[in-house]
Enzyme design. Structure first.
Site: not given
Length: 460
Positions: A137, A223, A352-353
């Protein structure tokens, strides 16, 4: 001679067959597949290639039912049957499970767990879920730039961490913050990293959720997909060479198994007998690519045997099953100095993100079903409630307290100033080279000339 040869062949039985590589009969009580079930395959490495018998066709075909030759790599039997190994087994590899969807044990064959450990597993799963909800959020509010949730995969994170020792090294992907949480990384430390302030151990130089902690033997997240796999094998081999009573565990997704690093790492580990646990969380999607578009094999678990690595498939939404499987895998890795591949079948119940909308490639109803009907926290909660280790009042207080802690951590983290400009250029070279010094001078001068284009909370 041809007639004699033909008649002689009729006198013997030449129906030796090549067995399926993945027979269900190869499973141990924990579902481990591997060479230990076949002692004649377990110690073939580096043996002589001298033939056991001479290859005189007449002599051997008449006197023996099968031929054996010690090829490079070990003994191989010959057969007259053209038996091509099928692309898949008749039945998929079974998935080890302890708790059913209602939290009832379906077997007594699992690692016993004490009340304190069970309660911490539940507490940390709830904490991880609460962190995901609130930090997600916060990103949507523009307070942080990026976030990745572990919704639906809490048991994979926490239960696997609970089965390890603090001396074991963690090589995460980017969906394993629960492992770090289990080891004592605080909610406030998570918040500092997400906001990239001066209390972030990465000094603001990593993306959010790219956690790392020397104190907790948790290697900083990268990453790039699957680069952590060969690194984990190298670290495991170092532990073995130093005779350490520890192993490494490397986490990756099903998408990571489609990379070259995955195959190189498994071969590396298999050949050198490195004490490493390969933990694949197969959640069905590599971002938007389903597993059906990634490979034709039976998931990831079957790939281990091709590299001489024992493997197990486990229900990733069952905390007790994950705990038991990883505990068993660690025993093998540490006591035998052998790699183990664990495939946890689960489902990513979130996007996923924050850069992804998973409803574009899978039905929203499917996501909701997995999020509710197969929630690993609810399943584990039902079990510990029946054990008398949790009640509704205690759980309500627990969730309320955790939510307050996360909200407080955000308020603190976003008020802390950012790392100074100089930290962009440190920690790589003992003495910065001339080109870096020039770049540092350039950026400082640019900020001074155009202060309106740069954040005011970044000290020069």
């Amino acid at each position: 001679m041809a007639m004699l040869f033909s008649k002689s062949r009729k006198l013997i039985n030449l129906k030796t067959k090549i067995g399926l590589l993945l027979s269900p009969n190869m499973a141990t009580p924990f579902g481990i597949l591997g060479l230990n079930n076949h002692p004649h395959l377990a110690s073939f490495r580096f043996e002589s290639t001298k033939a056991q018998t001479q290859l005189n066709p007449m002599h051997n075909i008449i006197d023996h039912h099968s031929q054996v030759l010690n090829f490079p790599g070990g003994e191989v039997k010959f057969t007259s049957n053209l038996n091509i190994i099928p692309e898949t087994a008749e039945e998929r590899v079974h998935c080890y499970r302890v708790l059913d969807d209602d939290g009832y044990p379906i077997t007594n064959d699992f690692a016993q767990i004490e009340k304190e450990v069970a309660f911490k597993i539940y507490t940390d799963m709830v904490t991880l879920q609460t962190m995901d909800t609130i930090f997600y959020e916060a990103q949507r509010q523009g307070r942080i730039s990026f976030y990745v949730t572990t919704l639906g995969e809490e048991a994979i994170n926490i239960a696997s961490a609970a089965a390890l020792k603090t001396d074991d090294f963690i090589f995460p992907q980017y969906r394993e913050p629960g492992v770090l949480l289990w080891r004592g990384f605080t909610i406030q430390e998570f918040a500092h990293q997400l906001f990239g302030n001066k209390n972030d151990y990465g000094k603001g130089r990593q993306m959010p959720i790219h956690y790392g902690s020397n104190k907790h033997n948790y290697i900083t997240v990268a990453s790039t997909v699957a680069t952590q796999l060969p690194q984990a094998v190298g670290a495991a081999y170092a532990l073995k060479m130093d005779a350490k009573n520890a192993c490494t565990i490397v986490y990756f997704g099903d998408g990571g198994s489609s990379t070259g690093d995955f195959h190189a790492a498994l071969n590396f580990a298999g050949v050198l007998d490195a004490p490493v646990i390969f933990f694949c969380r197969n959640n069905g999607f590599a971002i938007s690519t389903p597993v059906t578009d990634q490979f034709r094999s039976d998931g990831v678990v079957t790939k281990g045997q091709g590299y001489g690595i024992r493997s197990i498939r486990v229900d990733g939404n069952d905390a007790l099953a994950v705990f038991t499987a990883v505990q068993e895998a660690r025993k093998i890795a540490v006591s035998e100095h052998k790699p183990v591949l664990v495939e946890a079948l689960t489902y990513r119940a979130g996007h996923h993100s924050t850069s992804d909308d998973s409803t574009k490639y899978r039905p929203a109803t499917e996501i909701e079903w997995w999020r509710t009907a197969r929630d690993p926290i609810s399943r584990f909660k039902k079990w510990i409630e029946r054990e008398g280790w949790l009640n509704s009042e205690a759980e309500s207080e627990l969730r309320s307290n955790i939510r307050k802690q996360v909200l407080q951590a955000i308020q603190v983290a976003e008020k802390v100033e950012k790392p100074p400009i100089k930290d962009v250029f440190t920690d790589v070279y003992d003495v910065p080279p001339a080109n870096l010094q020039e770049q540092e001078t350039f950026i400082r001068e640019t900020i001074k000339r155009n202060p309106q284009d740069y954040p005011t909370d970044v000290p020069l």
